[in-house]
Design an enzyme around this catalytic site. Structure first.
Site, PDB file in Angstrom:
ATOM      1  N   LEU A 166      73.064  95.272  19.359  1.00 24.90           N
ATOM      2  CA  LEU A 166      72.584  95.695  20.604  1.00 24.90           C
ATOM      3  C   LEU A 166      70.983  95.705  20.824  1.00 24.90           C
ATOM      4  CD1 LEU A 166      74.859  99.008  20.337  1.00 24.90           C
ATOM      5  CD2 LEU A 166      75.400  96.648  21.373  1.00 24.90           C
ATOM      6  N   HIS A 167      70.977  95.382  22.050  1.00 25.09           N
ATOM      7  CA  HIS A 167      69.313  95.553  22.512  1.00 25.09           C
ATOM      8  C   HIS A 167      69.260  96.522  23.765  1.00 25.09           C
ATOM      9  CE1 HIS A 167      70.806  92.801  25.392  1.00 25.09           C
ATOM     10  NE2 HIS A 167      71.316  91.942  24.645  1.00 25.09           N
TER      11      HIS A 167
ATOM     12  N   HIS B  14      72.091  96.344  26.381  1.00 26.99           N
ATOM     13  CA  HIS B  14      73.285  97.111  26.362  1.00 26.99           C
ATOM     14  C   HIS B  14      73.064  98.585  26.415  1.00 26.99           C
ATOM     15  CE1 HIS B  14      73.858  93.577  23.583  1.00 26.99           C
ATOM     16  NE2 HIS B  14      75.117  93.497  24.263  1.00 26.99           N
TER      17      HIS B  14
ATOM     18  N   ASP C  17      75.135  87.680  32.137  1.00 26.87           N
ATOM     19  CA  ASP C  17      76.250  87.154  32.217  1.00 26.87           C
ATOM     20  C   ASP C  17      76.896  87.208  33.648  1.00 26.87           C
ATOM     21  OD1 ASP C  17      76.275  86.104  29.302  1.00 26.87           O
ATOM     22  OD2 ASP C  17      76.064  88.503  29.067  1.00 26.87           O
TER      23      ASP C  17
END
Ligand code: PAF
Length: 283
Positions: free
Chosen positions: A33-34, A37, A150
């Site tokens: 996770l970054h 997220h 995305d």
């Protein structure tokens, strides 16, 4: 935070919440996770009574030659971050439970999944929609959260939700970027310092194109050419695509509509595939 590893106990837990009329926010992830997220988790916590995060590196969305095996994983760190953020449930199913032996059912959104990233990643979006639909069926969320990095994925999932009359609201969040401008991605960890420098050409080229469009420039072909030329300046960049498309249908644009356009690019730097975009309009 409860960590749940299989489907039935998760369904039981969520059934209780629904009986208490609690809204459920859901953030599906593949982990590592970054901040991108975490921004989705924050949104979910703001809008819902409970937040569920899933971590599942989905084999169905990787082609055999892609990076499924080497995809970065750090369950301990992810779990600590989510706990700290006050996530209620972390769901980490095993692949054998999501795709048991003899698994045969896939869901596919036609057309939208065959352009942009779908051209070079055959079956990728079929894998995404299949797992997301399965996760929606398991979790039964009120709202689900996806990042706009995305953008094509978010557009396809929204279309699936509409076409299949799913009872979930899809929310999208802006691209999170590092201080140098690179869009955050779990795959950035693959980049050497040199490669990262090259990769920065992509946000820079997109930013320049955006500025041109903001000034009133509307020629989609010229914008694509401009971005390509910027990217070609760095020989370590291999261009997968640069596209200017309508947001709703992902069809090639000729004239840029400032309320319905996706300008997206995908490049390879070394062994790393990176995507970035900007959106004119709403998804
Ligand atoms: O965006 C991702 O991380 C994945 O494609 C998703 C939505 C979690 C499905 O595996």
């Amino acid at each position: 935070m409860k960590t749940i590893l299989s489907i039935d106990p998760l369904k039981n837990e969520l059934k209780k919440l629904r009986e208490q009329n609690r809204s459920i926010g859901f953030v599906p992830t593949m982990g590592f996770l970054h901040e991108g997220h975490l921004s989705l988790v924050r949104e979910s916590k703001k809008e819902n009574d409970r937040t569920v995060v899933s971590i599942f590196v989905n084999p169905a969305q990787f082609a055999p030659h892609e990076d499924f095996d080497s995809y970065p994983r750090d369950m301990k760190k992810d779990s600590e971050m989510l706990e700290e953020m006050g996530v209620d449930i972390l769901f980490c199913p095993a692949a054998a439970e999501i795709y048991p032996g003899g698994y045969a059912t896939y869901v596919e959104v036609e057309k939208l999944g065959n352009v942009l990233c779908g051209k070079s990643r055959e079956n990728h979006f079929r894998g995404v929609t299949t797992v997301v639909l399965k996760l929606f069926n398991i979790v039964g969320p009120t709202r689900a959260y996806f990042g706009r990095k995305d953008a094509q994925q978010a557009i396809i999932i929204k279309k699936m939700v509409t076409d299949l009359n799913l009872d979930v609201v899809i929310r999208t969040a802006p691209i999170a970027r590092d201080v140098d401008g690179l869009a955050l991605s779990s795959r950035n960890v693959y980049l050497s310092a040199e490669e990262r420098k090259a990769a920065l050409q992509m946000p820079a080229a997109l930013q320049r194109a955006k500025a041109k469009i903001d000034e009133g420039f509307r020629d989609a072909l010229a914008v694509k050419k401009m971005i390509r030329e910027e990217l070609k300046k760095n020989p370590s960049i291999e261009i997968d695509y640069v596209e200017v498309a309508s947001l709703d249908r992902l069809e090639d644009a000729v004239v840029i509509n400032p309320g319905n356009t996706l300008v997206a690019a995908a490049i390879r730097v070394g062994k790393t595939r990176l995507i970035d975009n900007f959106i004119l309009g709403e998804i």
